[in-house]
Structures are given as structure tokens and as C-alpha cells.
Design an enzyme around this catalytic site. Structure first.
Site, short mmCIF file in Angstrom:
data_model
loop_
_atom_site.label_atom_id
_atom_site.label_comp_id
_atom_site.label_asym_id
_atom_site.label_seq_id
_atom_site.Cartn_x
_atom_site.Cartn_y
_atom_site.Cartn_z
N CYS A 57 0.79 -1.43 -0.07
CA CYS A 57 0.19 0.12 -0.52
C CYS A 57 0.51 1.28 -0.04
O CYS A 57 0.19 2.48 -0.33
CB CYS A 57 -1.30 0.23 1.51
N ASP B 128 -2.36 -3.10 8.25
CA ASP B 128 -3.17 -3.82 8.48
C ASP B 128 -2.62 -5.22 8.31
O ASP B 128 -3.55 -5.89 9.05
CB ASP B 128 -4.35 -3.16 7.86
N SER C 279 -12.32 -5.33 9.93
CA SER C 279 -11.79 -5.15 8.46
C SER C 279 -12.59 -4.28 7.45
O SER C 279 -13.81 -5.31 7.63
CB SER C 279 -10.52 -5.95 8.15
#
Length: 559
Positions: A52, A84, A475
Site C-alpha cells: 500500500c 493492516d 477490517s
């Protein structure tokens, strides 16, 4: 004569009694003629340990070059990030939500101490986006956010893949639906390069919302990370930061209650992550805007779900780019339908409606975005539930595919790890309400995100037969009958701490209630016997976080 736009940096560059500061600025390569130029802080959440974020430094360099061409000074700096996806299901996930505060604090620290006149922020992963916006609202000087962009889809065996595919593959392997070899190949092919996770998970949810709010340029949320569109955005953003400097347009001019509602409405239309609730509560607080959980429910009651996007549907953000024509096409459609407010100011210096003047109309010869008249669900998928389990509120993500009412027997776990073991060992029976507690902002600590249990449940084929409730959070990739953010949390003595195996729990997402079906005198008896467990962390940043953090119903803020 050009208007003076170095309103902050001149406090250093124009002061004759700051020789050391001037000496150091010369050392950075500044010339005499540069001391009258506006200085732009170009901050990214770059680090190369996460797809990311690993490309954000390159984006920052392109932006810096474009800033220089506009006769401005650009100084690049970085702040932290937490992946994450990599930390999910490990103790490291406890740092994910707290990283939002560190990101905001560090950007505020650098920009304010160095007197930068404006900021261009380049976030990638989930907590990066609200973290940078919170900082920009605190600083309140001309600023733009450039999203790092979404990852391309992976492919294996003729199927599109993304990061959630790898989690769900474990559930499929455990019930022998796929082989060990197929499982490995899915993992190897899920994430092919840089960019944020591809579905309407938290990063893409927040990016979409921020574009609708006007703090990002049109197309920023939907342009893929490796696309020419993203490169062009980086080259052109300096045009707009200069406009903002000249007009003295600041984030709090853009982020208003109306624009916050625009962001939330778009995110709800697209089936966005429940994390947007936590983040928008914190964003509103940073902008000094009164916004509560009840505002989310008011919006959700009126907003149809029209986005057929992962995790609840099959499509990814790249499909919005390639098949719809980008996020502005959807925004224009929602403006025409009266769902979004068009007169909100944006970082172009124009209103949201003005930005849509040359945007094509949506066509419905695709299955990604449904017409308002024929939605996937007639009202929003995010529901705020109240009841004896959550007197201060809980957040549910109900798309309708999993039903709207669930009653079942509690199966209680005091950690995510215990729950995951039970699910993967096929110890959970249909009709259960899995309860995962002591994972809230104080109990976790850090309110760790849980994708493992929901993915294992879906992969095992139990998605329509099991509910899961928690004082933690999920999530953006989670789906199924799941309720999180239960407040008060277990660590603070909330009713969730008193639930026992076999208790019946009823969840009603039509009437927005969640209740433990036991008598009040039994609740009082259990309360007298309950003692708070010892804190799981007693030193370091997470211990500080426990001491400072507010409840989930207030956005888990620390100020």
C-alpha cells in the site's frame, strides 16, 4: 506583482535574527531568491514493507518536481504507517488504529514547527488517510491529499484475486474445498504490486469519501496506483496547491458538516467499511464539527446501497476506473439524484458541482453500480445498534445478503486468537453468535481489526448461519453478519463482559437493536461478580494510548 503566499514560512525566512535557521536552509539547496517563496511540506506514508505504501516516495518526488516548477519550495518528509494486512491476526494489529494518532501528531509537529505554508499529503494504507486529514484540519493551512491509489487485481485459475482472497482461501482449505497447492497459489497471486487493497475496504472507502468531500482532486480515489492517471495527478497537483495558497482556502473551508455528509453518503452508497464511522467521528472532532453516531444512522436510513463491490460484491476499485470511468462519474450521478450536496467547496477552488461540468454521465450497461431506482439494498448497509449489549452504540455492516435479524446462542471468547482456533478447528456450529471481547480500544489495546475470523467463517461456508459481535472492530474486507464497536467495551465493564456461553442474543438490523436475553436481576448478579482483568500492556506507546483513548462511540480519539 504576485500575491504574497508565504504566510507562515516568512516567520523564518524573513526574520534577520535567525541566522542558524537561514544557514540550514541554505544547506538544503535554497538560494537567496528562494527565501521569498512559499514552502510546501510534501508528506507521504512511505515505507517499503507494505504494498500500500511502497510506491509513495516516488509519487512524492514527482510532486516535488511539479511544486518547484510552480516557483514554490517543496520539502519532502515521511511519517509512519502500519500494514493492516501484514499485522492482521497478530499482536502487531494492536498498533494499527493508534498509528492514526501518531500520523496526525507527527505531521502537525513537522509542519507547524517548520512553518510550512501548505501541505500535500500522500497516504496509502487504511489509517494513513484519516491520520493525514486529522493533521491537516488541526493545522488548517492550504492542503491537498493525493491518494496512493488502489492495487491491481491478482489472478489465479481464471479468477480475480485480492488480499481477502488469501484469507478466505484458508477457510476453504480447512474444509477441503481446495488443495494445499491451490491455497499456496492463491496467496502468491493475490497482491501483484503496489497499491492499497483493491475492494471497497477501508483505504478505498476513505479515499472515495474524501474525494466526495472535496479534499482530494477528482479521480484521485479511483486512479490505480500504477496508472498514467495517477502520475498525471502528481504532476498537476502543484497547480491546485498554488490556487489554494493564492485564495487562502484552508481544509476547514472545505471540510464542513455538509461535505462530511457527502463523504459518508458516497461511502455508504458503495458499501464501504465500518471503519469510516470511527474515522469520521475523529475527523469531525478535529474540524470542530458536531457529528455523532446518530448522524450516521440518519444518513443510512436514507441512502441506498448501489455499489456491487468487494467484500460484499465481486468488483474492485480498478473496475470503477476501467468500466465506469472513475469516481467522478458516480459522484455526478449522485449529485443529479439529489443525494450529494453540490455547493461544497473543493481543492480545485471550485464547488463539487462545478468540478463535474465535463464529467460524462454514468451508463448502466455494467453490474458494478446499480441505479438508485433498483438498488442492491434500499437503505444503507451501516447500522448503528443500541440495546442492553450496547447502550452507547455498536456498528453493524448489513448488506442484506446475510439477512437482517439473527438470534442465537453465545459462544464466548476473551481474545481473537481463541476464536480463530475454534473456527479453524470447526468447533463453531450453525446458529451461534460468536462473542469476541476484551479487544476494544483499552482492552485490546488498540481495538485490533479482525479479518481472520470473518474470512474463516465465510471461507468455511458458515457466513449465513453465524453472527459475530465484538467490542473490537473489523477490517473493511470483512463481511457476513458482524457487529463491532460495542460500547461500553468489556475492559470498562460493558455488558459484553458478562455474556456467558449459551446465553441467547438477538440482533435486529431492521429496528437497530442488539440485546442479551436474560433477566435484569441476573445481569446485576453477574456485575457484582465481575472484576476487570489486568491490562494487557503496562508500558510503551500502547500503555499511553490506553490512558488517553476515548471510546469507539466517540471515534477513539486521544485529544
Amino acid at each position: 506583482m504576485e500575491k504574497e503566499i508565504n504566510n507562515f514560512s516568512k516567520k523564518i525566512t524573513k526574520e534577520s535574527d535567525l541566522p542558524a535557521a537561514h544557514a540550514m536552509l541554505y544547506a538544503t539547496g535554497m538560494k537567496d531568491s528562494d527565501f521569498c517563496k512559499a514552502q510546501i511540506g510534501i508528506v507521504s506514508n512511505w515505507y517499503d514493507g507494505n504494498p500500500c505504501n511502497m510506491h509513495l516516495d516516488k509519487m512524492g518526488k514527482i510532486i516535488k518536481n511539479s511544486v518547484i516548477k510552480k516557483n514554490l519550495i517543496g520539502f519532502q518528509f515521511t511519517t509512519i504507517g502500519v500494514s493492516d494486512g501484514i499485522t492482521m491476526g497478530t499482536p502487531g494489529m494492536r498498533y494499527s488504529l493508534p498509528s492514526r494518532e501518531l500520523i496526525a501528531d507527527s505531521i502537525e509537529t513537522v509542519v507547524d514547527s517548520h512553518h510550512y505554508d501548505g501541505v500535500i499529503a500522500i497516504p496509502g494504507c487504511d489509517k494513513n488517510i484519516p491520520g493525514v486529514l486529522i493533521a491537516l484540519l488541526r493545522l488548517n493551512r492550504p492542503s491537498i491529499i493525493v491518494y496512493g491509489g488502489s492495487i491491481s487485481s491478482g489472478y489465479y485459475n481464471g479468477k480475480k484475486l485480492d488480499v481477502v482472497s488469501s484469507f478466505e482461501a484458508l477457510g476453504e482449505k480447512n474444509i477441503c474445498k481446495i488443495s494445499e497447492k491451490e491455497y499456496k497459489n492463491i496467496i502468491k497471486n493475490s497482491c501483484p504490486g503496489p497499491g492499497a487493497c483493491g475492494g471497497m475496504y477501508t483505504a478505498n472507502t476513505m479515499a472515495s469519501a474524501l474525494e466526495a468531500m472535496g479534499i482530494m482532486l477528482p479521480y484521485s480515489s479511483s486512479s490505480p496506483s500504477t496508472s498514467e492517471n495517477k502520475k498525471k495527478e502528481c504532476e498537476e497537483v502543484s497547480n491546485y496547491i498554488k490556487i489554494l495558497l493564492e485564495k487562502n482556502i484552508k481544509p476547514r473551508d472545505i471540510v464542513t458538516k455538509d461535505s462530511i455528509e457527502n463523504g459518508i453518503k458516497l461511502a455508504m452508497c458503495l458499501g464501504g467499511s465500518t471503519n469510516l464511522v470511527l474515522h469520521f467521528l475523529a475527523i469531525a472532532k478535529s474540524a470542530n464539527i458536531d457529528f455523532t453516531l446518530k448522524d450516521f444512522q440518519k444518513i443510512s436510513n436514507k441512502i441506498p446501497l448501489i455499489g456491487n463491490l468487494k467484500p460484499s460484491g465481486p468488483f474492485l476499485m480498478e473496475d470503477i476506473h476501467m468500466c465506469i470511468g472513475g469516481m467522478p462519474v458516480i459522484i455526478k450521478y449522485l449529485l443529479k439524484k439529489g443525494i450529494l450536496s453540490g455547493d461544497c467547496l473543493t481543492v480545485t477552488g471550485k464547488t463539487l458541482s462545478d468540478n463535474m461540468d465535463n464529467i460524462p454521465d454514468i451508463t448502466f450497461n455494467q453490474k458494478i453500480i446499480f441505479p438508485i431506482e433498483n438498488p442492491i439494498k434500499k437503505n444503507g448497509h451501516i447500522r448503528i445498534l443500541y440495546g442492553n449489549v450496547s447502550p452507547e452504540g455498536a456498528v453493524a455492516k448489513i448488506t442484506g445478503k446475510e439477512g437482517t435479524i439473527f438470534r442465537g446462542k453465545a459462544n464466548v471468547f476473551d481474545s481473537e486468537e481463541e476464536a480463530n482456533k475454534a473456527i479453524t478447528n470447526n468447533k463453531i456450529t450453525p446458529g451461534s453468535v460468536i462473542v469476541i471481547r476484551y479487544v476494544g480500544p483499552k482492552g485490546g489495546p488498540g481495538m485490533p481489526e479482525m479479518l481472520k475470523p470473518t474470512s474463516y467463517i465465510m471461507g468455511s461456508g458458515l457466513g449465513k448461519n453465524i453472527a459475530l459481535i465484538t467490542d473490537g472492530r473489523f477490517s473493511g474486507g470483512s463481511h457476513g453478519f458482524v457487529i463491532g464497536h460495542i460500547t461500553p467495551e468489556a475492559q470498562c465493564g460493558g455488558l459484553i463482559s458478562l455474556i456467558q456461553n449459551g446465553d441467547f442474543i438477538k440482533i435486529d438490523a431492521e429496528n437497530n437493536t442488539i440485546n442479551l436475553e436474560i433477566e435484569e436481576n441476573e445481569i446485576q448478579r453477574r456485575k457484582k461478580l465481575w472484576n476487570p482483568p489486568p491490562l494487557r500492556i503496562k508500558e510503551g506507546y500502547l500503555y499511553k494510548y490506553i490512558k488517553m483513548v476515548s471510546s469507539a462511540s466517540k471515534g477513539c480519539i486521544t485529544d
